[in-house]
Design a protein around this motif. Structure first.
Motif, mmCIF file in Angstrom:
data_model
loop_
_atom_site.group_PDB
_atom_site.id
_atom_site.type_symbol
_atom_site.label_atom_id
_atom_site.label_comp_id
_atom_site.label_asym_id
_atom_site.label_seq_id
_atom_site.Cartn_x
_atom_site.Cartn_y
_atom_site.Cartn_z
ATOM 1 N N PRO A 28 -3.864 9.912 -9.719
ATOM 2 C CA PRO A 28 -3.034 9.001 -10.503
ATOM 3 C C PRO A 28 -3.363 9.014 -11.985
ATOM 4 O O PRO A 28 -2.478 8.907 -12.826
ATOM 5 N N SER B 246 0.858 -1.179 0.000
ATOM 6 C CA SER B 246 0.000 0.000 0.000
ATOM 7 C C SER B 246 0.890 1.222 0.000
ATOM 8 O O SER B 246 2.112 1.117 0.037
ATOM 9 N N GLU B 247 0.274 2.397 -0.038
ATOM 10 C CA GLU B 247 1.061 3.627 0.010
ATOM 11 C C GLU B 247 1.840 3.740 1.312
ATOM 12 O O GLU B 247 2.971 4.228 1.333
ATOM 13 N N GLU C 99 2.745 5.535 -5.457
ATOM 14 C CA GLU C 99 1.321 5.366 -5.695
ATOM 15 C C GLU C 99 1.046 5.122 -7.178
ATOM 16 O O GLU C 99 0.196 4.301 -7.541
ATOM 17 N N SER D 243 6.004 9.490 -2.186
ATOM 18 C CA SER D 243 4.805 8.669 -2.120
ATOM 19 C C SER D 243 4.002 8.706 -3.410
ATOM 20 O O SER D 243 3.393 7.710 -3.802
ATOM 21 N N GLU D 244 3.989 9.874 -4.085
ATOM 22 C CA GLU D 244 3.221 9.976 -5.333
ATOM 23 C C GLU D 244 3.768 9.034 -6.398
ATOM 24 O O GLU D 244 3.011 8.424 -7.152
ATOM 25 N N GLN E 72 -6.729 3.290 -3.541
ATOM 26 C CA GLN E 72 -7.059 4.208 -4.629
ATOM 27 C C GLN E 72 -7.635 5.492 -4.054
ATOM 28 O O GLN E 72 -8.420 5.483 -3.120
ATOM 29 N N ARG E 73 -7.228 6.607 -4.656
ATOM 30 C CA ARG E 73 -7.752 7.902 -4.198
ATOM 31 C C ARG E 73 -8.987 8.253 -4.993
ATOM 32 O O ARG E 73 -9.076 7.930 -6.157
ATOM 33 N N LYS F 184 -0.359 1.185 -9.459
ATOM 34 C CA LYS F 184 -1.497 1.006 -10.360
ATOM 35 C C LYS F 184 -1.261 -0.086 -11.382
ATOM 36 O O LYS F 184 -2.198 -0.565 -12.012
ATOM 37 N N SER G 57 -3.573 -2.094 -3.018
ATOM 38 C CA SER G 57 -3.225 -0.694 -3.185
ATOM 39 C C SER G 57 -4.442 0.163 -2.880
ATOM 40 O O SER G 57 -5.565 -0.212 -3.169
#
Length: 257
Positions: free
Chosen positions: A113, A56-57, A205, A201-202, A256-257, A209, A254
């Protein structure tokens, strides 16, 4: 008569000292043999599999299934390691790519993302100028060389470093038959990529995906059970991770935002 008794006593003393010396010699030999049989390093240490991956993040957890031959007469426990965790994917990108878009990856509330993924296909003017400058200095660019696409080839991102097992490896003894035996150790990495790669982190992330190759590379360290001599052995392994999909021994998650 007196001389005979004296000779018997002397002979008895010599016999006693001989027996005592033999016992001491055998005891010393046994101690040396035990030290030798308990101080050998592990043989043929290698990562057989990487299992139960949770990504995960915020955190990554995984089990290292390690095989080794323990030639000692007692079990060897491995609690310490020094390994780097990498993610290899064509979606990792380069540090230059992420440095050229700080307002997108860190400050813009619309930096989802999906939006970042779209920007991969639109190299910035900064990246274009940098690429052209390099070609001109090489004397190769004639105005027809394409700008490098960061997604064209796989890139490797350092996610972090791990120094100890949450659950240690334990290898049972096999001093005579030298059987390769396996053990599973759990490791944990907090905030993958946060302080080791441009984009932090970005960037991680974005990698989450897509399918990516998880690489573990470094050394394990352990002490001999009797002599406390420290040994270190290199290990390396990799596993293809499919985000959002589960298999018998790989589970990847993962957020998701």
């Amino acid at each position: 008569m007196y001389s005979g008794d004296r000779g018997h006593r002397l002979c008895g003393r010599v016999t006693a000292f001989t027996i005592l010396g033999s016992v001491i010699t055998l005891l010393i030999a046994a101690i040396v043999a035990i030290c030798i049989l308990c101080s050998k390093p592990l043989i043929d240490v290698h990562i057989k599999n990487i299992r139960n991956v949770l990504a995960s993040e915020a955190e990554m957890m995984l089990d290292l299934h390690v095989h080794a031959i323990n030639p000692n007469i007692i079990a060897v426990q491995v609690s310490d390691l020094d390994v780097n965790i990498f993610a290899k994917s064509k979606h990792v990108g380069t540090g230059e790519f992420w440095r050229s878009r700080p307002q997108i990856t860190r400050k813009d509330n619309r930096a989802t993302p999906d939006r970042i993924d779209t920007l991969w296909r639109k190299p910035s003017a900064i990246s274009a100028r940098a690429s052209n400058t390099v070609h001109q200095l090489d004397g190769v660019d004639e105005g027809t060389d394409p700008i490098d696409d960061p997604t064209a080839d796989s890139q490797t991102m350092l996610l972090g470093q791990i120094f100890d097992f949450d659950s240690p490896l334990i290898f049972d003894p096999s001093p005579f038959r030298h059987h390769s035996l396996g053990s599973v150790g759990e490791v944990r990495l907090s905030r993958p990529g946060n302080s080791t790669a441009q984009g932090g982190s970005e960037r991680w992330e974005h990698v989450l995906k897509y399918d990516f190759e998880l690489i573990v590379r470094g050394v394990i360290r352990y002490s001999s059970p009797i002599t406390s001599k420290v040994h270190s052995t290199k290990i390396e392994g990799s596993r293809l991770i499919h985000p959002g999909e589960g298999t018998d021994d790989v589970i990847t998650r993962s957020r998701q935002r």
